[in-house]
Design a protein around this motif. Structure first.
Motif, mmCIF file in Angstrom:
data_model
loop_
_atom_site.group_PDB
_atom_site.id
_atom_site.type_symbol
_atom_site.label_atom_id
_atom_site.label_comp_id
_atom_site.label_asym_id
_atom_site.label_seq_id
_atom_site.Cartn_x
_atom_site.Cartn_y
_atom_site.Cartn_z
ATOM 1 N N ARG A 1 0.336 -1.349 0.367
ATOM 2 C CA ARG A 1 0.048 0.147 -0.463
ATOM 3 C C ARG A 1 0.743 1.350 0.037
ATOM 4 N N ARG A 2 1.695 1.193 0.734
ATOM 5 C CA ARG A 2 2.555 2.759 0.982
ATOM 6 C C ARG A 2 2.884 2.853 -0.709
ATOM 7 N N GLY A 3 4.086 2.009 -1.031
ATOM 8 C CA GLY A 3 4.128 2.269 -2.945
ATOM 9 C C GLY A 3 3.326 2.813 -3.403
ATOM 10 N N TYR B 1 0.397 -5.178 -6.314
ATOM 11 C CA TYR B 1 0.085 -6.116 -5.339
ATOM 12 C C TYR B 1 0.074 -5.824 -4.140
ATOM 13 N N ASP B 2 -0.411 -6.212 -3.161
ATOM 14 C CA ASP B 2 -0.882 -6.305 -1.993
ATOM 15 C C ASP B 2 -2.335 -7.427 -1.166
ATOM 16 N N PRO B 3 -1.931 -8.340 -0.582
ATOM 17 C CA PRO B 3 -3.112 -8.977 -0.288
ATOM 18 C C PRO B 3 -4.065 -8.763 0.407
ATOM 19 N N GLY C 1 6.986 -1.325 -1.256
ATOM 20 C CA GLY C 1 6.572 -0.470 0.026
ATOM 21 C C GLY C 1 5.754 -1.080 0.305
ATOM 22 N N THR C 2 5.940 -1.999 0.716
ATOM 23 C CA THR C 2 5.505 -2.768 1.894
ATOM 24 C C THR C 2 6.405 -2.750 3.570
ATOM 25 N N PRO C 3 6.043 -4.353 4.663
ATOM 26 C CA PRO C 3 6.878 -3.677 6.160
ATOM 27 C C PRO C 3 8.033 -3.898 5.807
ATOM 28 N N LEU D 1 10.215 -6.967 5.469
ATOM 29 C CA LEU D 1 10.347 -7.672 3.874
ATOM 30 C C LEU D 1 11.070 -7.075 3.000
ATOM 31 N N HIS D 2 11.581 -5.760 2.732
ATOM 32 C CA HIS D 2 12.310 -4.878 1.893
ATOM 33 C C HIS D 2 13.268 -6.129 1.459
ATOM 34 N N ALA D 3 14.115 -6.133 2.231
ATOM 35 C CA ALA D 3 14.643 -6.957 2.022
ATOM 36 C C ALA D 3 15.286 -7.984 1.448
ATOM 37 N N ASP D 4 14.216 -8.876 1.009
ATOM 38 C CA ASP D 4 13.887 -10.513 0.696
ATOM 39 C C ASP D 4 13.477 -10.032 -0.967
ATOM 40 N N GLN D 5 12.595 -9.105 -0.485
ATOM 41 C CA GLN D 5 11.464 -8.705 -1.629
ATOM 42 C C GLN D 5 12.437 -8.070 -2.970
ATOM 43 N N VAL D 6 13.343 -6.738 -2.002
ATOM 44 C CA VAL D 6 14.317 -6.321 -3.953
ATOM 45 C C VAL D 6 14.497 -6.985 -4.352
ATOM 46 N N SER E 1 13.194 0.766 -2.774
ATOM 47 C CA SER E 1 12.291 0.655 -1.821
ATOM 48 C C SER E 1 11.928 1.502 -0.706
ATOM 49 N N GLU E 2 11.289 0.830 0.518
ATOM 50 C CA GLU E 2 10.556 2.343 0.919
ATOM 51 C C GLU E 2 11.701 2.225 2.081
ATOM 52 N N VAL E 3 11.983 3.443 2.684
ATOM 53 C CA VAL E 3 12.871 3.173 4.339
ATOM 54 C C VAL E 3 12.217 2.160 5.596
ATOM 55 N N THR E 4 13.259 1.568 6.172
ATOM 56 C CA THR E 4 14.366 1.401 5.957
ATOM 57 C C THR E 4 15.145 0.500 5.403
ATOM 58 N N GLU F 1 14.449 7.922 0.554
ATOM 59 C CA GLU F 1 13.714 8.384 1.984
ATOM 60 C C GLU F 1 13.717 10.155 1.332
ATOM 61 N N ASN F 2 12.324 10.331 1.276
ATOM 62 C CA ASN F 2 11.325 11.086 1.645
ATOM 63 C C ASN F 2 12.000 12.305 1.621
ATOM 64 N N TYR F 3 12.645 12.302 3.168
ATOM 65 C CA TYR F 3 12.542 13.595 3.683
ATOM 66 C C TYR F 3 13.509 14.340 3.369
ATOM 67 N N THR G 1 1.235 -6.077 15.183
ATOM 68 C CA THR G 1 1.211 -5.873 13.729
ATOM 69 C C THR G 1 2.974 -6.243 13.718
ATOM 70 N N TRP G 2 3.522 -5.789 12.551
ATOM 71 C CA TRP G 2 4.531 -5.701 12.041
ATOM 72 C C TRP G 2 5.628 -4.843 12.888
ATOM 73 N N ARG G 3 5.081 -3.529 13.389
ATOM 74 C CA ARG G 3 5.782 -2.791 14.145
ATOM 75 C C ARG G 3 6.298 -2.510 15.122
ATOM 76 N N ALA G 4 4.967 -3.506 16.061
ATOM 77 C CA ALA G 4 5.270 -3.903 16.694
ATOM 78 C C ALA G 4 6.462 -4.282 17.144
HETATM 79 N N1 LIG Z 1 8.704 7.476 4.091
HETATM 80 C C1 LIG Z 1 7.868 7.094 4.455
HETATM 81 O O1 LIG Z 1 7.220 8.797 4.957
HETATM 82 C C2 LIG Z 1 7.119 6.469 5.192
HETATM 83 C C3 LIG Z 1 5.581 6.864 5.518
HETATM 84 C C4 LIG Z 1 5.078 5.510 6.373
HETATM 85 C C5 LIG Z 1 6.070 4.306 6.335
HETATM 86 N N2 LIG Z 1 6.561 4.001 6.097
HETATM 87 C C6 LIG Z 1 7.166 2.534 5.562
HETATM 88 O O2 LIG Z 1 5.885 2.221 4.703
HETATM 89 C C7 LIG Z 1 6.718 0.612 5.161
HETATM 90 C C8 LIG Z 1 5.233 -0.214 4.844
HETATM 91 O O3 LIG Z 1 4.542 1.061 6.010
HETATM 92 P P1 LIG Z 1 2.717 1.124 6.441
HETATM 93 O O4 LIG Z 1 2.999 1.990 7.283
HETATM 94 O O5 LIG Z 1 2.656 1.625 5.067
HETATM 95 O O6 LIG Z 1 2.502 -0.385 6.720
HETATM 96 P P2 LIG Z 1 1.065 -0.444 7.095
HETATM 97 O O7 LIG Z 1 1.159 -1.821 8.122
HETATM 98 O O8 LIG Z 1 -0.139 0.146 7.209
HETATM 99 O O9 LIG Z 1 0.498 -1.772 5.066
HETATM 100 C C9 LIG Z 1 1.795 -2.550 5.239
HETATM 101 C C10 LIG Z 1 0.321 -3.131 3.390
HETATM 102 O O10 LIG Z 1 1.989 -4.103 2.891
HETATM 103 C C11 LIG Z 1 0.918 -5.391 2.217
HETATM 104 N N3 LIG Z 1 1.694 -5.643 2.659
HETATM 105 C C12 LIG Z 1 1.772 -7.148 3.564
HETATM 106 N N4 LIG Z 1 2.920 -8.525 2.536
HETATM 107 C C13 LIG Z 1 3.383 -7.979 1.390
HETATM 108 C C14 LIG Z 1 3.197 -8.909 0.303
HETATM 109 N N5 LIG Z 1 4.173 -9.535 0.780
HETATM 110 N N6 LIG Z 1 3.372 -7.982 -0.685
HETATM 111 C C15 LIG Z 1 2.545 -6.960 -0.776
HETATM 112 N N7 LIG Z 1 1.909 -6.066 0.322
HETATM 113 C C16 LIG Z 1 2.058 -6.971 1.293
HETATM 114 C C17 LIG Z 1 -0.267 -4.762 3.547
HETATM 115 O O11 LIG Z 1 -1.059 -5.986 3.651
HETATM 116 C C18 LIG Z 1 -0.489 -3.855 4.398
HETATM 117 O O12 LIG Z 1 -1.510 -3.751 3.073
HETATM 118 C C19 LIG Z 1 7.419 0.405 5.648
HETATM 119 O O13 LIG Z 1 8.685 0.037 5.609
HETATM 120 C C20 LIG Z 1 7.408 2.059 6.617
HETATM 121 O O14 LIG Z 1 8.720 1.798 7.057
HETATM 122 C C21 LIG Z 1 7.180 5.222 5.181
#
Ligand SMILES: NC(=O)c1ccc[n+]([C@@H]2O[C@H](COP(=O)([O-])OP(=O)(O)OC[C@H]3O[C@@H](n4cnc5c(N)ncnc54)[C@H](O)[C@@H]3O)[C@@H](O)[C@H]2O)c1
Length: 369
Positions: free
Chosen positions: A9-11, A30-32, A65-67, A70-75, A87-90, A116-118, A162-165
């Protein structure tokens, strides 16, 4: 023409920026989660992949843009499929993962962009331009705070985690350093391209949030740069208070402090006991320090997420995929900033002692800023 697929979703935050690049087409998402798919539909997406592999297969470049965990393996899978990656951060959640990403990215013919959008906050771009012009003199100190109570995103109302915890609140140390370290290192490197991180030290104030969130509420990280400059970075994801993200940089002839009106160039030299607000100017007063093309982009980005910075990451990734620009923030920056954050856990385990930066980072190819 190039097609960009999106994982997670973050993508979707990249859409406006990607759509601003002629020749970029949005491919499969793709997001499940159904809620994420609905959000994508609201944002005009029409193609939905049934799996990560399908999204990668049908694209020239892929936004991850996933948790975080997951970044390393997906990237790595995207790169090994011969596609460009954003790749999203970190970048990763362990040093071992960082090494694997670096190896995959170095041997891939395609590019790695670190979103790294900031770095792309308008104020941060203006400060970078002023640093490049030498307006602050040599830089001696940088500071940044990221204070964001996101406990509600870590533990749901029903108590499930959630993954954040597990990744942001359980791994010790500064688990989200790139938003602060990215802009600071960009400024210090604009002043001195050869500057490096020498050591990382971290102290915390204990875990008070409960609910199984075991990282410190607040950590303070001291980063020593070669030649002496010091960076001080606070992360707090747990304290009950409103959000705050601040930046400052000090040079020998001026400074930027986002908590003040902005820029002080020393025009009223030595303000001791004088009007403490004398000489401060809003940072936007210095917009003309930014090259005109970038200034036009700042205007176009206005209103996009995170002060327009999300637009920039989408746009820069699209431009990299088309070969119009190198990765402005690339593998080296991703690894330097992510590894420094991961080393905070090692310092905490050593009672806050400074730990040396990982040298291998400095052999990586630099981004194109
Ligand atoms: N750069 C920024 O300003 C910023 C802001 C928010 C989040 N983030 C980063 O974005 C990433 C995601 O954070 P979030 O807040 O969106 O998390 P979130 O938990 O709100 O959403 C994660 C999404 O990933 C999906 N997902 C899980 N496994 C997946 C897979 N294998 N393939 C595809 N999609 C999958 C989930 O279904 C969910 O919709 C994190 O790395 C976070 O650090 C960055």
């Amino acid at each position: 023409m190039a097609r960009i697929g999106i994982l997670g979703r973050r993508g979707l935050s990249r859409l406006a920026g990607l759509r601003s690049v002629p020749g970029i087409e949005i491919g499969a998402f793709y997001d499940p989660e159904t809620a994420a798919q609905d959000e994508a539909r609201r944002q005009g997406l029409e193609t939905f992949a049934r799996s990560e592999a399908e999204a990668i297969e049908s694209s020239d470049g892929v936004v991850v843009g996933t948790p975080m965990h997951l970044h390393a393996d997906q990237v790595i899978r995207v790169l090994q499929a011969g596609r460009h990656v954003d790749s999203e951060v970190t970048a990763a959640v362990s040093l071992e993962e960082c090494l694997r990403i670096a190896e995959a990215a170095r041997s891939a013919p395609t590019g790695y962009f670190f979103a790294e959008n900031y770095v792309y906050f308008p104020e941060n771009l203006i400060v970078e331009a002023l640093v490049r012009q030498g307006r602050f003199g040599s830089l001696t100190y940088g500071g940044a705070d990221y204070v964001h109570d996101v406990r509600g995103l870590a533990v749901r109302a029903d108590g499930t985690r959630t993954w954040r915890a597990d990744w942001q609140y359980a791994a010790l140390g500064n688990t989200y350093i790139t938003h602060e370290l990215g802009p600071l290192m960009t400024w210090f490197r604009a002043a001195d391209p050869d500057i490096r991180i020498e050591s990382v030290a971290c102290q915390g104030n204990g875990a008070h949030a409960g609910a199984g969130l075991t990282d410190h509420d607040s950590t303070t990280t001291l980063i020593r740069l070669t030649g002496g400059p010091l960076l001080v970075i606070r992360l707090d994801l747990s304290s009950p208070r409103p959000h705050r993200a601040t930046f400052e940089v000090q040079g020998r002839t001026g400074c930027y402090d986002s908590r003040e009106p902005g820029i002080w160039m020393g025009e009223d030299i030595y303000a001791y006991h004088a009007d403490f607000h004398r000489g401060w100017h809003p940072v936007r007063d210095h917009l003309d320090a930014v090259p005109s093309g970038l200034r036009a982009e700042i205007a176009e980005a206005e209103g996009a997420g995170h002060h327009g910075s999300d637009w920039f990451t989408g746009r820069r990734f699209g431009q990299m995929v088309l070969g119009e620009r190198p990765a402005e923030i690339g593998l080296f920056e991703a690894m330097e900033w992510t590894v420094a954050g991961l080393l905070t856990a090692r310092s905490l385990a050593a009672g806050g002692a400074p730990v040396s930066m990982e040298d291998w980072v400095y052999d990586l190819p630099r981004g194109g800023r």
